[in-house]
Write a protein that holds these residues in place. Structure first.
Motif, PDB file in Angstrom:
ATOM      1  N   TYR A  57       0.809  -1.224   0.000  1.00 54.75           N
ATOM      2  CA  TYR A  57       0.000   0.000   0.000  1.00 54.75           C
ATOM      3  C   TYR A  57       0.842   1.275   0.000  1.00 54.75           C
ATOM      4  N   VAL A  82     -12.073   3.754 -10.712  1.00 59.40           N
ATOM      5  CA  VAL A  82     -11.112   4.203  -9.703  1.00 59.40           C
ATOM      6  C   VAL A  82     -10.036   3.152  -9.390  1.00 59.40           C
ATOM      7  N   GLN A  83     -10.388   1.877  -9.531  1.00 69.85           N
ATOM      8  CA  GLN A  83      -9.437   0.819  -9.134  1.00 69.85           C
ATOM      9  C   GLN A  83      -8.136   0.867  -9.922  1.00 69.85           C
ATOM     10  N   HIS A  90      -6.216   9.386  -8.973  1.00 70.94           N
ATOM     11  CA  HIS A  90      -6.897   8.442  -8.074  1.00 70.94           C
ATOM     12  C   HIS A  90      -7.508   9.175  -6.883  1.00 70.94           C
ATOM     13  N   MET A 101     -20.312   8.866   1.746  1.00 71.81           N
ATOM     14  CA  MET A 101     -20.392   8.083   2.987  1.00 71.81           C
ATOM     15  C   MET A 101     -20.490   8.978   4.224  1.00 71.81           C
ATOM     16  N   TRP A 147     -30.857   3.811  -2.179  1.00 64.43           N
ATOM     17  CA  TRP A 147     -29.816   4.670  -1.574  1.00 64.43           C
ATOM     18  C   TRP A 147     -29.099   5.491  -2.650  1.00 64.43           C
ATOM     19  N   ASN A 237     -19.796   0.679  -9.215  1.00 65.70           N
ATOM     20  CA  ASN A 237     -18.861   0.479  -8.100  1.00 65.70           C
ATOM     21  C   ASN A 237     -19.523   0.749  -6.746  1.00 65.70           C
ATOM     22  N   PRO A 241     -21.132  -3.631  -4.960  1.00 64.25           N
ATOM     23  CA  PRO A 241     -20.666  -4.098  -3.651  1.00 64.25           C
ATOM     24  C   PRO A 241     -21.732  -4.058  -2.565  1.00 64.25           C
ATOM     25  N   VAL A 242     -22.728  -3.174  -2.702  1.00 63.98           N
ATOM     26  CA  VAL A 242     -23.816  -3.216  -1.705  1.00 63.98           C
ATOM     27  C   VAL A 242     -24.510  -4.584  -1.797  1.00 63.98           C
ATOM     28  N   VAL A 291      -5.441  -8.972  -3.591  1.00 63.49           N
ATOM     29  CA  VAL A 291      -5.549  -7.842  -4.522  1.00 63.49           C
ATOM     30  C   VAL A 291      -4.248  -7.728  -5.325  1.00 63.49           C
ATOM     31  N   GLY A 351      -9.069  -4.471   1.941  1.00 64.87           N
ATOM     32  CA  GLY A 351      -7.866  -3.735   1.579  1.00 64.87           C
ATOM     33  C   GLY A 351      -7.261  -3.052   2.795  1.00 64.87           C
ATOM     34  N   THR A 367     -20.562  -1.312   4.693  1.00 68.36           N
ATOM     35  CA  THR A 367     -20.586  -2.758   4.908  1.00 68.36           C
ATOM     36  C   THR A 367     -20.931  -3.066   6.366  1.00 68.36           C
TER      37      THR A 367
HETATM   38  C1  HEM Z   1     -19.041  -6.913   0.590  1.00 67.89           C
HETATM   39  C2  HEM Z   1     -18.350  -6.028   1.191  1.00 67.89           C
HETATM   40  C3  HEM Z   1     -17.123  -5.474   0.544  1.00 67.89           C
HETATM   41  C4  HEM Z   1     -15.920  -6.072   0.355  1.00 67.89           C
HETATM   42  C5  HEM Z   1     -15.506  -7.484   0.759  1.00 67.89           C
HETATM   43  C6  HEM Z   1     -15.071  -5.116  -0.308  1.00 67.89           C
HETATM   44  C7  HEM Z   1     -13.756  -5.333  -0.620  1.00 67.89           C
HETATM   45  C8  HEM Z   1     -12.965  -4.434  -1.297  1.00 67.89           C
HETATM   46  C9  HEM Z   1     -11.588  -4.662  -1.646  1.00 67.89           C
HETATM   47  C10 HEM Z   1     -10.774  -5.911  -1.298  1.00 67.89           C
HETATM   48  C11 HEM Z   1     -11.169  -3.592  -2.336  1.00 67.89           C
HETATM   49  C12 HEM Z   1      -9.816  -3.407  -3.002  1.00 67.89           C
HETATM   50  C13 HEM Z   1      -8.798  -2.772  -2.126  1.00 67.89           C
HETATM   51  C14 HEM Z   1      -7.514  -2.590  -2.901  1.00 67.89           C
HETATM   52  O1  HEM Z   1      -7.527  -2.533  -4.132  1.00 67.89           O
HETATM   53  O2  HEM Z   1      -6.475  -2.472  -2.270  1.00 67.89           O
HETATM   54  C15 HEM Z   1     -12.288  -2.677  -2.438  1.00 67.89           C
HETATM   55  C16 HEM Z   1     -12.239  -1.489  -3.107  1.00 67.89           C
HETATM   56  C17 HEM Z   1     -13.340  -0.731  -3.357  1.00 67.89           C
HETATM   57  N1  HEM Z   1     -14.596  -0.872  -2.796  1.00 67.89           N
HETATM   58 FE1  HEM Z   1     -15.147  -2.342  -1.543  1.00 67.89          FE
HETATM   59  N2  HEM Z   1     -15.782  -3.960  -0.521  1.00 67.89           N
HETATM   60  C18 HEM Z   1     -17.040  -4.139  -0.024  1.00 67.89           C
HETATM   61  C19 HEM Z   1     -18.048  -3.216   0.022  1.00 67.89           C
HETATM   62  C20 HEM Z   1     -18.026  -2.028  -0.644  1.00 67.89           C
HETATM   63  C21 HEM Z   1     -19.115  -1.082  -0.658  1.00 67.89           C
HETATM   64  C22 HEM Z   1     -20.410  -1.250   0.128  1.00 67.89           C
HETATM   65  C23 HEM Z   1     -18.743  -0.073  -1.506  1.00 67.89           C
HETATM   66  C24 HEM Z   1     -19.485   1.172  -1.902  1.00 67.89           C
HETATM   67  C25 HEM Z   1     -20.670   1.503  -1.473  1.00 67.89           C
HETATM   68  C26 HEM Z   1     -17.422  -0.394  -2.019  1.00 67.89           C
HETATM   69  C27 HEM Z   1     -16.714   0.341  -2.935  1.00 67.89           C
HETATM   70  C28 HEM Z   1     -15.410   0.104  -3.291  1.00 67.89           C
HETATM   71  C29 HEM Z   1     -14.656   0.928  -4.230  1.00 67.89           C
HETATM   72  C30 HEM Z   1     -15.190   2.128  -5.007  1.00 67.89           C
HETATM   73  C31 HEM Z   1     -13.359   0.401  -4.264  1.00 67.89           C
HETATM   74  C32 HEM Z   1     -12.166   0.914  -5.076  1.00 67.89           C
HETATM   75  C33 HEM Z   1     -11.284   1.782  -4.192  1.00 67.89           C
HETATM   76  C34 HEM Z   1     -10.011   2.239  -4.844  1.00 67.89           C
HETATM   77  O3  HEM Z   1      -9.511   1.596  -5.774  1.00 67.89           O
HETATM   78  O4  HEM Z   1      -9.500   3.284  -4.406  1.00 67.89           O
HETATM   79  N3  HEM Z   1     -17.023  -1.579  -1.464  1.00 67.89           N
HETATM   80  N4  HEM Z   1     -13.361  -3.196  -1.785  1.00 67.89           N
END
Ligand code: HEM
Length: 423
Positions: A57, A82-83, A90, A101, A147, A237, A241-242, A291, A351, A367
């Motif tokens: 990181y 964004v990923q 970024h 949020m 939402w 995005n 994930p919701v 990741v 993450g 979450t």
């Molecule tokens: C089921 C629950 C969730 C899990 C297991 C999860 C897991 C993750 C993981 C592992 C990453 C990647 C971190 C990395 O690249 O280092 C991530 C990124 C991200 N998540 Fe979640 N997430 C969850 C829920 C959510 C929710 C509820 C939202 C939005 C409402 C969300 C939005 C995002 C976004 C936009 C990214 C990209 C961030 C970036 O690249 O800067 N996630 N998530």
């Protein structure tokens, strides 16, 4: 020092056979938190543990552009989101997600989730066998759309639930399910782009501050709107994930069923106990195994060279189960030190690092909140039996889940709880 290396010419198969354990097991065998292998035919460095997460990181050393495997870009992530961004671009895009949020937005989400759980669970009463997976995916699709300010006619609930589910549930699959996930990505992208265009042309007016409104109006650092296909990826995005929280809901139900003393304890409303339970489920549950990033410039780490451009995979599951960071890591123990207070690099189910400046998930508060609402219903407001077969978890599936999506039987409401206890 030379980095240890797997002897097999390609490690994709053993990784698929043990997606959550492969990296940590092989790292222990090599006696090193970093080792080299080929994954999907590409030379890759696999990393595990808290120190390695700190390296991964550090954006001076590991970047994201071009890091995600193509099969995930075409399903789970989409393209242009964004990923895959680095540096100032970024951060600017990430701020857009964090702006969704704030406290008022989370309060609104909680109210919506409580309403949808109340309505859906009333319909579960009398069902002989209820797979929690499919029931909560539909419920959370409704929550996500309300939402986010996205209109969801009743006639579309099934279609959107299926599309959003396939994006995370089919991404890691091999064969036909993966192809269905690709199809779901292209149709979902078109749907979301249509919504963004409808907002921009004034045909649709979502509440200010909702994800649809924010994404449609977001401007890049140069002042231009996002191309609608990129705005679509960012809207998804939020929605996708919701719905994916349904996987954690199954693990919550599984933990309640296998931890009777906690099931009993949680029958009385106790916010701290609920939060401990939710955080221990997030630490323990297998969700994303790892990741991906890329080495920015040659890096020396613990005397080993990580060459510029090399793909790196950070082991999330193994880091959350690393005995150097966690006492008795395999035990489910919500009374341990709270995982979310153990530092930004030891507890990494979503993450690591800082969500504002790095790639850590911005959706952790969402979450935790959605899991809390689910827990209130599963522990206090509903009674049910559990199908014996669902106590087994399929660990080769991605994401892992209890057999048949955790089947409930004979669901009935707890009448006093409905009127007297807060959700
Ligand atoms: C089921 C629950 C969730 C899990 C297991 C999860 C897991 C993750 C993981 C592992 C990453 C990647 C971190 C990395 O690249 O280092 C991530 C990124 C991200 N998540 Fe979640 N997430 C969850 C829920 C959510 C929710 C509820 C939202 C939005 C409402 C969300 C939005 C995002 C976004 C936009 C990214 C990209 C961030 C970036 O690249 O800067 N996630 N998530």
């Amino acid at each position: 020092m030379r980095m240890p290396r797997e002897l097999l010419p390609d490690s994709t198969l053993p990784l698929l056979l043990a997606p959550y354990r492969f990296i940590s097991t092989r790292a222990r065998a090599h006696g090193s938190d970093a080792f080299a292998a080929r994954v999907l035919l590409q030379r890759t460095i696999l990393l595990t543990g808290e120190d390695a997460a700190r390296l991964f990181y550090d954006e001076e050393r590991v970047v994201r552009a071009g890091a995600a495997p193509r099969r995930l870009q075409r399903t789970l992530f989409g393209q242009g989101g964004v990923q895959g961004l680095d540096g100032p671009a970024h951060r600017h895009r990430k701020a857009m997600f964090l702006s969704l949020m704030d406290d008022a937005s989370l309060r609104r989400l909680e109210r919506i989730a409580q309403e949808e759980w109340t309505a859906a669970s009333a319909g579960w009463v009398g069902t002989a066998e209820l797979p929690l997976a499919s029931a909560t995916r539909a419920l959370l699709t409704r929550v996500a759309c309300r939402w986010a300010g996205v209109p969801l006619p009743e006639s579309e609930v099934r279609l959107r639930t299926r599309q959003l589910t396939l994006l995370f549930d089919g991404a890691g699959a091999v064969g036909p399910k993966h192809w269905l996930a690709r199809l779901a990505r292209s149709t979902a992208d078109r749907w979301a782009a249509g919504l963004v265009e409808a907002v921009r042309s004034g045909r649709l007016a979502p509440e200010p501050g909702t994800a649809l409104a924010v994404v449609a109006e977001h401007r890049e650092p140069g002042g231009e709107l996002l191309p609608s296909r990129v705005a679509a990826v960012e809207l998804l995005n939020v929605l996708r994930p919701v719905v994916a929280v349904s996987v954690y809901v199954q693990h919550l139900a599984h933990a309640l069923a296998t931890q009777p003393q906690w099931r009993e304890r949680l029958q009385v409303h106790d916010r701290e106990a609920e939060l401990r339970f939710v955080e221990e489920v997030r630490r323990q549950a297998p969700f994303f195994p790892a990741v991906a990033g890329r080495v920015r410039d040659d890096v020396m780490w613990r005397g080993m060279r990580l060459p510029r451009g090399r793909r790196v995979l950070l082991d999330l599951y193994g880091t959350d189960h690393d005995a150097r960071s966690w006492d008795a890591p395999e035990d489910f123990d919500p009374d341990r030190n709270r995982p979310d207070e153990q530092g930004a690099f030891a507890f990494v189910p979503q993450g690591g690092g800082d969500p504002a400046t790095g790639h850590r998930c911005p959706g952790e508060p969402v979450t935790v909140l959605l899991m809390g609402v689910a827990l209130a219903f599963l522990a206090r407001r509903l009674r049910y039996e559990v199908a014996e077969r669902s106590l087994a978890v399929r660990m080769r599936r991605l994401p892992a889940q209890p057999v048949d999506g955790f089947v409930l039987r004979d669901v009935r409401p707890v009448l006093s709880a409905v009127t007297q206890q807060p959700a």
